[in-house]
Design a protein around this motif. Sequence first.
Motif, PDB file in Angstrom:
ATOM      1  N   SER A  47       0.882  -1.173  -0.008  1.00 36.28           N
ATOM      2  CA  SER A  47      -0.037  -0.033   0.167  1.00 36.28           C
ATOM      3  C   SER A  47       0.944   1.275  -0.122  1.00 36.28           C
ATOM      4  CB  SER A  47      -0.904  -0.011   1.128  1.00 36.28           C
ATOM      5  OG  SER A  47      -0.070   0.054   2.379  1.00 36.28           O
ATOM      6  N   LEU A  84       0.978   5.561   0.234  1.00 37.40           N
ATOM      7  CA  LEU A  84       0.566   6.650   0.748  1.00 37.40           C
ATOM      8  C   LEU A  84       0.985   7.962   0.277  1.00 37.40           C
ATOM      9  CD1 LEU A  84      -1.330   8.347   2.620  1.00 37.40           C
ATOM     10  CD2 LEU A  84       0.160   8.318   4.287  1.00 37.40           C
ATOM     11  N   LEU A 142       1.545  11.898  -0.346  1.00 39.46           N
ATOM     12  CA  LEU A 142       1.500  12.954   0.740  1.00 39.46           C
ATOM     13  C   LEU A 142       1.968  14.292  -0.142  1.00 39.46           C
ATOM     14  CD1 LEU A 142       3.318  11.628   3.826  1.00 39.46           C
ATOM     15  CD2 LEU A 142       0.836  11.863   3.567  1.00 39.46           C
ATOM     16  N   CYS A 161      -3.426   5.760  -1.142  1.00 41.68           N
ATOM     17  CA  CYS A 161      -3.929   6.558  -0.409  1.00 41.68           C
ATOM     18  C   CYS A 161      -3.387   8.019  -0.818  1.00 41.68           C
ATOM     19  CB  CYS A 161      -4.294   6.455   1.032  1.00 41.68           C
ATOM     20  SG  CYS A 161      -5.163   4.912   1.163  1.00 41.68           S
ATOM     21  N   LYS A 187       0.029  11.784  11.064  1.00 39.65           N
ATOM     22  CA  LYS A 187       0.736  11.745  12.227  1.00 39.65           C
ATOM     23  C   LYS A 187       0.172  12.758  13.428  1.00 39.65           C
ATOM     24  CE  LYS A 187       4.699   9.205  10.668  1.00 39.65           C
ATOM     25  NZ  LYS A 187       6.249   9.347  10.606  1.00 39.65           N
ATOM     26  N   PHE A 209      -3.383   3.828   9.758  1.00 38.23           N
ATOM     27  CA  PHE A 209      -2.093   4.570   9.310  1.00 38.23           C
ATOM     28  C   PHE A 209      -0.839   3.678   8.816  1.00 38.23           C
ATOM     29  CE2 PHE A 209       2.288   6.552   9.712  1.00 38.23           C
ATOM     30  CZ  PHE A 209       1.954   7.432   8.708  1.00 38.23           C
ATOM     31  N   TYR A 210      -0.670   2.677   9.528  1.00 41.75           N
ATOM     32  CA  TYR A 210       0.479   1.707   9.384  1.00 41.75           C
ATOM     33  C   TYR A 210       0.148   0.543   8.287  1.00 41.75           C
ATOM     34  CZ  TYR A 210       2.954   4.079  12.993  1.00 41.75           C
ATOM     35  OH  TYR A 210       3.618   4.970  13.999  1.00 41.75           O
ATOM     36  N   ALA A 249      -0.031   3.138   4.976  1.00 40.35           N
ATOM     37  CA  ALA A 249       1.344   3.542   4.621  1.00 40.35           C
ATOM     38  C   ALA A 249       2.716   2.800   4.610  1.00 40.35           C
ATOM     39  CB  ALA A 249       1.629   4.796   5.577  1.00 40.35           C
ATOM     40  N   GLU A 250       2.430   1.643   4.019  1.00 41.47           N
ATOM     41  CA  GLU A 250       3.798   0.625   4.029  1.00 41.47           C
ATOM     42  C   GLU A 250       4.884   1.396   3.119  1.00 41.47           C
ATOM     43  OE1 GLU A 250       1.794  -3.681   4.181  1.00 41.47           O
ATOM     44  OE2 GLU A 250       1.600  -2.508   2.268  1.00 41.47           O
ATOM     45  N   SER A 293       5.485   5.428   2.130  1.00 42.88           N
ATOM     46  CA  SER A 293       4.979   7.059   1.970  1.00 42.88           C
ATOM     47  C   SER A 293       5.922   7.898   0.968  1.00 42.88           C
ATOM     48  CB  SER A 293       5.171   7.444   3.275  1.00 42.88           C
ATOM     49  OG  SER A 293       4.062   6.899   4.233  1.00 42.88           O
ATOM     50  N   ASN A 319       6.535  11.759  -0.496  1.00 42.12           N
ATOM     51  CA  ASN A 319       6.268  12.960  -0.440  1.00 42.12           C
ATOM     52  C   ASN A 319       6.325  13.713  -1.664  1.00 42.12           C
ATOM     53  OD1 ASN A 319       5.920  13.761   2.728  1.00 42.12           O
ATOM     54  ND2 ASN A 319       7.815  12.364   2.648  1.00 42.12           N
TER      55      ASN A 319
END
Length: 452
Positions: free
Chosen positions: A171, A173, A175, A286, A293, A306-307, A310-311, A313, A315
């Motif tokens: 997965s 995430l 940001l 996502c 956080k 979240f964990y 967000a395997e 993440s 930016n």
Amino acid sequence: MSESKPILLVVEDDPGLQRQLRWAYEAYEVVVAGDRESALAAMATHTPAVVTLDLGLPPDPDGTSEGFATLEAILSGYPDTRVIVASGHGARESARRAIGMGAYDFYQKPVDIDDLGFIVGRAFHVAEIEAENRRLLQSATATPFARLITGSPEMLKVATMVERVASTDVSVLLLGASGTGKEVLAQGLHATSRRAKAPFVAINCAAIPENLLEAELFGYEKGAFTGAIKTTPGKIELAEGGTLFLDEVGDIPLPLQVKLLRFIQERVVERIGGRKPIEVDVRIVCATHQNLKKMIADGRFRDDLFYRIAEISINIPSLKEREGDALLLAHHFLQRFRADRPSAPFRFSPQAAAAISTHSWPGNVRELENRVKRAIIMADGAAITPADLDLADGVENSLMTLRQSRTLSDRRTVTAALMASDNSISGAAKILGISRPTLYDLIRDLGIEVQH
């Protein structure tokens, strides 16, 4: 004719000035034309990137009508050409008219060779940058990230990370601030994954009322609530075998976070009003602009969820952090939006390009897209101005001095060479075509830190 020198077309009917300009521009392959017909023939033969044009051409050497007709013909047939116009006749009014038609810049006779040389050099530099921008746009269309228009190292690094994780099922995430291209990256991730032939299903969790979001995600059985006249699968089911993109995941309410967590852990869903678990095989991606956080610390987001999401993440930098991308994207939007409007302006004035490059873009790519769309509608001339973009205020204050501009350009170039050579001084000096002592001096003067 030498292939190593850029071609400069000089449209000038004065033989003495022709000789003077040939002598002054040794760095260029100078082609001379004395009237409109020969100028257009030279354009067809050589397609120069930059043209200097005297507006006083025969058969109207004492006026500007023939010069403006030549300018219009060049820009109509070769819209990417940078035309620098000159006239001794009503210079101020001619300047306004020429720039409005799409000329790149203006100089007044009698000619100051040094001043004109600086304008010509700058025009070639801009033409080179825009040619590279067009190349980047064309090459992007053949990749899974075709909608990701970028040339910045920061964003290219993000794209590389996305491509690297695409082959896995972890997965992800994403940001970044609103308008930075999170969905474009999610689509690119899907397109480069083994799930590319299966559906890509996106849902904006912030755009759906809280009481409807559960039904959108999980679906419902007939009769589950008033208005449920038929069984309807949710977005999660519709993404079977493919990718589910949950945009603005931070806006999911806490009670629904529990149900989403159960789905991610067990890979089964239960429709509203249903009792039968339905197995679903999807990849979860996502995105959010919020600080999850901090939301966890405030009790507004579950840490276990979240964990799970967000395997990995990633930016995403804002547009102001992506050097050169604002102008690159602006040209992309200009070409896209003017496709249905043949009479629309076809270029940005130098002042507009400067305003685009220096604006902070708090709304990121989405703001830039909207401003270019507005400018195409509002522009009166062939070139878009800062006022058309609603960026007129403070443009002059935001422009860098020539020294600042050169320093910034040198810093970018040296930094890029060091990155390409894995911080090898010898390797970077070879790329830049300078000696090691010269490179050491540059690194010191520019305040660049070299990692060893």
